[in-house]
Scaffold this motif. Sequence first.
Motif, PDB file in Angstrom:
ATOM      1  N   ILE A   1       0.855  -1.189   0.000  1.00 39.11           N
ATOM      2  CA  ILE A   1       0.000   0.000   0.000  1.00 39.11           C
ATOM      3  C   ILE A   1       0.890   1.238   0.000  1.00 39.11           C
ATOM      4  O   ILE A   1       1.808   1.342   0.801  1.00 39.11           O
ATOM      5  N   PRO A   2       0.655   2.130  -0.919  1.00 39.34           N
ATOM      6  CA  PRO A   2       1.521   3.308  -0.991  1.00 39.34           C
ATOM      7  C   PRO A   2       1.392   4.196   0.232  1.00 39.34           C
ATOM      8  O   PRO A   2       0.341   4.258   0.861  1.00 39.34           O
ATOM      9  N   GLN A   3       2.480   4.836   0.569  1.00 43.23           N
ATOM     10  CA  GLN A   3       2.482   5.779   1.683  1.00 43.23           C
ATOM     11  C   GLN A   3       2.287   7.167   1.128  1.00 43.23           C
ATOM     12  O   GLN A   3       3.152   7.669   0.443  1.00 43.23           O
ATOM     13  N   MET A   4       1.192   7.755   1.412  1.00 47.74           N
ATOM     14  CA  MET A   4       1.041   9.153   1.024  1.00 47.74           C
ATOM     15  C   MET A   4       1.059   9.931   2.325  1.00 47.74           C
ATOM     16  O   MET A   4       0.617   9.426   3.341  1.00 47.74           O
ATOM     17  N   ASP A   5       1.554  11.149   2.253  1.00 47.49           N
ATOM     18  CA  ASP A   5       1.639  11.858   3.527  1.00 47.49           C
ATOM     19  C   ASP A   5       0.265  12.145   4.090  1.00 47.49           C
ATOM     20  O   ASP A   5       0.080  12.306   5.273  1.00 47.49           O
ATOM     21  N   SER A   6      -0.726  12.172   3.217  1.00 45.34           N
ATOM     22  CA  SER A   6      -2.065  12.448   3.725  1.00 45.34           C
ATOM     23  C   SER A   6      -2.616  11.253   4.502  1.00 45.34           C
ATOM     24  O   SER A   6      -3.537  11.386   5.290  1.00 45.34           O
ATOM     25  N   PHE A   7      -2.041  10.081   4.248  1.00 45.90           N
ATOM     26  CA  PHE A   7      -2.513   8.880   4.917  1.00 45.90           C
ATOM     27  C   PHE A   7      -2.392   8.989   6.421  1.00 45.90           C
ATOM     28  O   PHE A   7      -3.321   8.746   7.163  1.00 45.90           O
TER      29      PHE A   7
ATOM     30  N   ALA B   1      15.367  12.513  11.007  1.00 44.16           N
ATOM     31  CA  ALA B   1      16.548  13.058  11.660  1.00 44.16           C
ATOM     32  C   ALA B   1      16.782  14.505  11.298  1.00 44.16           C
ATOM     33  O   ALA B   1      16.608  14.918  10.170  1.00 44.16           O
ATOM     34  N   GLY B   2      17.164  15.254  12.307  1.00 48.23           N
ATOM     35  CA  GLY B   2      17.454  16.657  12.062  1.00 48.23           C
ATOM     36  C   GLY B   2      18.934  16.933  12.141  1.00 48.23           C
ATOM     37  O   GLY B   2      19.366  18.078  12.079  1.00 48.23           O
ATOM     38  N   ASP B   3      19.735  15.861  12.302  1.00 46.07           N
ATOM     39  CA  ASP B   3      21.163  16.077  12.483  1.00 46.07           C
ATOM     40  C   ASP B   3      21.833  16.244  11.132  1.00 46.07           C
ATOM     41  O   ASP B   3      22.715  15.499  10.757  1.00 46.07           O
ATOM     42  N   ASP B   4      21.380  17.197  10.435  1.00 46.02           N
ATOM     43  CA  ASP B   4      21.878  17.423   9.079  1.00 46.02           C
ATOM     44  C   ASP B   4      23.247  18.068   9.152  1.00 46.02           C
ATOM     45  O   ASP B   4      23.389  19.193   9.589  1.00 46.02           O
ATOM     46  N   ASP B   5      24.242  17.322   8.698  1.00 39.60           N
ATOM     47  CA  ASP B   5      25.580  17.877   8.803  1.00 39.60           C
ATOM     48  C   ASP B   5      25.943  18.736   7.592  1.00 39.60           C
ATOM     49  O   ASP B   5      26.979  19.352   7.555  1.00 39.60           O
ATOM     50  N   ASP B   6      25.068  18.708   6.626  1.00 46.81           N
ATOM     51  CA  ASP B   6      25.312  19.544   5.466  1.00 46.81           C
ATOM     52  C   ASP B   6      25.068  20.992   5.864  1.00 46.81           C
ATOM     53  O   ASP B   6      24.034  21.301   6.441  1.00 46.81           O
TER      54      ASP B   6
ATOM     55  N   LEU C   1       0.436  11.011  12.308  1.00 42.30           N
ATOM     56  CA  LEU C   1       1.738  10.471  12.640  1.00 42.30           C
ATOM     57  C   LEU C   1       2.830  11.482  12.337  1.00 42.30           C
ATOM     58  O   LEU C   1       3.759  11.660  13.097  1.00 42.30           O
ATOM     59  N   GLU C   2       2.661  12.164  11.211  1.00 43.43           N
ATOM     60  CA  GLU C   2       3.679  13.126  10.825  1.00 43.43           C
ATOM     61  C   GLU C   2       3.822  14.240  11.862  1.00 43.43           C
ATOM     62  O   GLU C   2       4.898  14.684  12.167  1.00 43.43           O
ATOM     63  N   ARG C   3       2.693  14.654  12.371  1.00 40.44           N
ATOM     64  CA  ARG C   3       2.735  15.766  13.301  1.00 40.44           C
ATOM     65  C   ARG C   3       3.494  15.379  14.563  1.00 40.44           C
ATOM     66  O   ARG C   3       4.184  16.166  15.168  1.00 40.44           O
ATOM     67  N   ASP C   4       3.352  14.110  14.942  1.00 37.14           N
ATOM     68  CA  ASP C   4       4.051  13.645  16.137  1.00 37.14           C
ATOM     69  C   ASP C   4       5.557  13.715  15.940  1.00 37.14           C
ATOM     70  O   ASP C   4       6.292  14.127  16.822  1.00 37.14           O
TER      71      ASP C   4
ATOM     72  N   PRO D   1       7.635  14.548   0.873  1.00 36.19           N
ATOM     73  CA  PRO D   1       7.222  15.806   1.480  1.00 36.19           C
ATOM     74  C   PRO D   1       8.430  16.584   1.989  1.00 36.19           C
ATOM     75  O   PRO D   1       9.487  16.003   2.238  1.00 36.19           O
ATOM     76  N   THR D   2       8.248  17.871   2.154  1.00 35.09           N
ATOM     77  CA  THR D   2       9.370  18.725   2.554  1.00 35.09           C
ATOM     78  C   THR D   2       9.929  18.364   3.922  1.00 35.09           C
ATOM     79  O   THR D   2      11.078  18.609   4.209  1.00 35.09           O
ATOM     80  N   THR D   3       9.081  17.796   4.761  1.00 40.37           N
ATOM     81  CA  THR D   3       9.527  17.541   6.121  1.00 40.37           C
ATOM     82  C   THR D   3      10.327  16.250   6.237  1.00 40.37           C
ATOM     83  O   THR D   3      10.802  15.916   7.307  1.00 40.37           O
ATOM     84  N   HIS D   4      10.439  15.518   5.142  1.00 36.12           N
ATOM     85  CA  HIS D   4      11.135  14.245   5.200  1.00 36.12           C
ATOM     86  C   HIS D   4      12.486  14.346   4.533  1.00 36.12           C
ATOM     87  O   HIS D   4      12.612  14.899   3.451  1.00 36.12           O
ATOM     88  N   LYS D   5      13.462  13.762   5.208  1.00 36.08           N
ATOM     89  CA  LYS D   5      14.799  13.781   4.638  1.00 36.08           C
ATOM     90  C   LYS D   5      14.895  12.775   3.499  1.00 36.08           C
ATOM     91  O   LYS D   5      15.676  12.936   2.579  1.00 36.08           O
TER      92      LYS D   5
END
Lengths: 1001, 246
Positions: free
Chosen positions: A235-241, A349-354, A245-248, A457-461
């Motif tokens: 089953i495809p993962q759409m962010d709207s699904f 993850a937010g530990d973006d070393d770039d 969960l995303e907000r958490d 989505p923008t919030t996903h690495k």
Amino acid sequence: MSVSAIAPRRKRLADGLSVTQKVFVRSRNGGATKIVREHYLRSDIPCLSRSCTKCPQIVVPDAQNELPKFILSDSPLELSAPIGKHYVVLDTNVVLQAIDLLENPNCFFDVIVPQIVLDEVRNKSYPVYTRLRTLCRDSDDHKRFIVFHNEFSEHTFVERLPNETINDRNDRAIRKTCQWYSEHLKPYDINVVLVTNDRLNREAATKEVESNIITKSLVQYIELLPNADDIRDSIPQMDSFDKDLERDTFSDFTFPEYYSTARVMGGLKNGVLYQGNIQISEYNFLEGSVSLPRFSKPVLIVGQKNLNRAFNGDQVIVELLPQSEWKAPSSIVLDSEHFDVNDNPDIEAGDDDDNNESSSNTTVISDKQRRLLAKDAMIAQRSKKIQPTAKVVYIQRRSWRQYVGQLAPSSVDPQSSSTQNVFVILMDKCLPKVRIRTRRAAELLDKRIVISIDSWPTTHKYPLGHFVRDLGTIESAQAETEALLLEHDVEYRPFSKKVLECLPAEGHDWKAPTKLDDPEAVSKDPLLTKRKDLRDKLICSIDPPGCVDIDDALHAKKLPNGNWEVGVHIADVTHFVKPGTALDAEGAARGTSVYLVDKRIDMLPMLLGTDLCSLKPYVDRFAFSVIWELDDSANIVNVNFMKSVIRSREAFSYEQAQLRIDDKTQNDELTMGMRALLKLSVKLKQKRLEAGALNLASPEVKVHMDSETSDPNEVEIKKLLATNSLVEEFMLLANISVARKIYDAFPQTAMLRRHAAPPSTNFEILNEMLNTRKNMSISLESSKALADSLDRCVDPEDPYFNTLVRIMSTRCMMAAQYFYSGAYSYPDFRHYGLAVDIYTHFTSPIRRYCDVVAHRQLAGAIGYEPLSLTHRDKNKMDMICRNINRKHRNAQFAGRASIEYYVGQVMRNNESTETGYVIKVFNNGIVVLVPKFGVEGLIRLDNLTEDPNSAAFDEVEYKLTFVPTNSDKARDVYVFDKVEVQVRSVMDPITSKRKAELLLK
Amino acid sequence: MSRLEIYSPEGLRLDGRRWNELRRFESSINTHPHAADGSSYMEQGNNKIITLVKGPKEPRLKSQMDTSKALLNVSVNITKFSKFERSKSSHKNERRVLEIQTSLVRMFEKNVMLNIYPRTVIDIEIHVLEQDGGIMGSLINGITLALIDAGISMFDYISGISVGLYDTTPLLDTNSLEENAMSTVTLGVVGKSEKLSLLLVEDKIPLDRLENVLAIGIAGAHRVRDLMDEELRKHAQKRVSNASVR
């Protein structure tokens, strides 16, 4: 396009038709345009259910006088009450998101696709539309998909209400269709389930008073199925699904949002934004480049944020970055699989070393400044090492397809059997990891799997995807072969029934008629009388040993006037593959046969390829013949083209042919003919080389298989015999002659092949390397100059050096391409590598589609049969060319990947020390080519030295200085150095890919 | 490239017709009894056409006179608002319009008994109010009806129709979307016969398919002829009944 509905009137006509008007109002540049279209409603659209007794009476035949087939089963899948026996109606969003799932052979049977859904899908994504159409066409017995033309049916057409948006109207149309179906099928006890992921649509369906439609979301529906467990992962993962969960898991890592369409359009017009296809660097997945028409060199895009979710091959819109951020292309190697290995797939993850270079850059630059910037950028490209860089601001078209990869073991919790988020590392190292949710993670751990990407989505690495299917255990030959076929988009499924039906009914017993004027044979094939009987000619074929698809055969005969009659006879594939048939469509889609080490994926079914078309010895076969009269120095006096019947006297392998020619005792006519061919071919080759044809090299090797175990056991560099070039020369001659003829007959649509001169920038680095290291250079004035300068690149101490330079310059060349003659002007037809003004492919119609088209055009040009309209239409020819160019390239890559895999298997068994050559030097490693195995590999600095920090990289000299392990003296490695390397095959622990690992001795 | 499904695998066209179905065909004659000697208004799908026939009458210039037969003039006025985008120019002296006029004149010269109206001129004036593909066929039908209304002797009905060829399927009575997507042929058929008074091929069409295309075109033209005939008889009946009441 804005659309407004003006209350349409409906008018009843005779024979079950009524008509209404569709009115659109489109505004362009402020003005309004009214478009009025007729829309006929009919009462004869069948439900196509086998249980229905009413619809078979109303159907009418089509233009081929065939009645529609009733496909939907009378005993469809039964689920627990209240659903019971049911058909499925799909909504657009389900098709767009889950086309893979719909194609899955284990779920979704008896599916009704409303026409409005089909239309919406087509507008949103044409590839998905084609897949859906194929599904409807080919799913007769098993999957049973149908299209119901709800828009044209009197019963289900809905008019748009005032103030209703077009989407709401379409949703209502789908609901209306469901409603009609459920009423229509009530007597047969079959229900209809509407599967939609649109919550509003579901709610509306339950709200509507008279309706009793059952609606389910995709997830809900799958859960109801008996085999839900197997399918759930797909089953495809759409962010709207899982919005909640995303907000958490909110994180501070975000990609910049894409620009709005309006801003992009404006920017393109103003010349501040540019459009191009992005190419991610092979060595560094965080660096991409975009070729833009206005810039002489590709513009760099560096870093995750600037790449902004672009995939390799996407069509993107880019914006230049300010001058302070321009940089040289990195000389660092970076793989996605070794990068951020420890990221947890559950947390974004937010530990973006770039470094957040671009996001911190909030200074506003005006359009005017941007244009100045572009000017600077062009100057910078010409002069310095510093390159302008850009960032992606919009993605015009995604290149997403299905990808092959494997789970990253570090992201899997093998104990857990519940659904978990895991990373998939894709085979293509230019692509990032993909996050999927699966319940079977532990089971899939050592499998090659196919996944599909859903969104990023923008919030996903990392992009989100879903599991499609598994191919088998990693390293098993079958899984690896299938993986590389999928990865290169090669169609390898067996030919469908519809295609096989186009083959001659006689099958292997098909025989060419013994007499061409036999009335019975002529009545079956009226064109037979136009064929020429060449069965008296002494024709033979020369091919690689074990060849079964024999495309070509040759003959030569001395004429009374002292000239030579030379004939090239090509398998007459187009006698069997007629335009417009399913067989033709399949061949056109496949484009080419694909040759792997252990397998051949045919373009045409076996029956044709290896039997009926193949010019086997001792039997009569149809052929397309090119017959020249050549004088003693191989000049063409005269040329003739004809369809013919031939009988090959012998099928030689290259070695056999060589032996026969060299054998002084054999003096029969056939051998004499072969000797004459050889003699003429030498002259032809001489002339070609004088004209400036290139003699390039590739590090190609051949893998020998053990005949009993079919395990690979030996690698051999391909050898060339004089007979190879004998066949090649005459094939080239035939191709050139045919190209001239079809261009003459069809100046706008002739199928040709061109090879552009390489731009000098391609050779810049190679030339610089040659200059600094060996004091040599390659001249690019003409192909003749290039050929001569390549001949001069000789290192007296190392005979292989010349080949090495040839290999490296081959990589700087442009790729040859198929095109139709209307696409370029005559001077651009030139084939640079062969140094001829016009060229096509004619001689291998069994394995290339271009040749099939060329055959048809030649048949048209000599008046054998009229040319199909598809090959006389520029647009259609353009589509054909684009497809075969792509397929040809993919086939080459697939072939190479297959060799690479088997070479890896060979090396696995015997570790050895070989001679290699340094072909690239990076900041943190060197690339070495080992000619014996045809492999090249990167040796990382970490593996060269214990102390990477002391290493020095000299960009000007192409030199890397380091202190080798087990030694205390510094060592310099230059490009072109001959080095001893230890070669062995290792399994990468993270990607479980087998690679040649090289270690410097 | 057009991404429209011109002819779906289920056998339906863009507007919901099947391959061998005509568009809505409605016609009426004697629509402008005071303006001309013969007139007709017809709608074939979204083609809407007024045709006026004036004559046979004395020519304005003596020099135009032919002592053996009548002179036929056709003028086609394609209105600026007839297409979905309002055109800037009137189409008066456009090459395409002139070509249409010439071919119409040549065609009707053969089908009207001009020799029984010597020393006269017959003016045919056509106004295209709306067009949606297959315009030539509709013009022929309009002229036929108006000529009959004017009482000018003809050998038979001439009915016009266009047929397109999509891959291998002929499609009858093409609308403008279809016309743009494929090659079309326009036929002018004499009465119920298989005689062609006009065969207009402006695009490439494979010769081996042409027979097929002509067959369906002729059948379609016969349907058109019947529809015109029906309308005429209805009109005649109305006139007869009006006359007898008076």
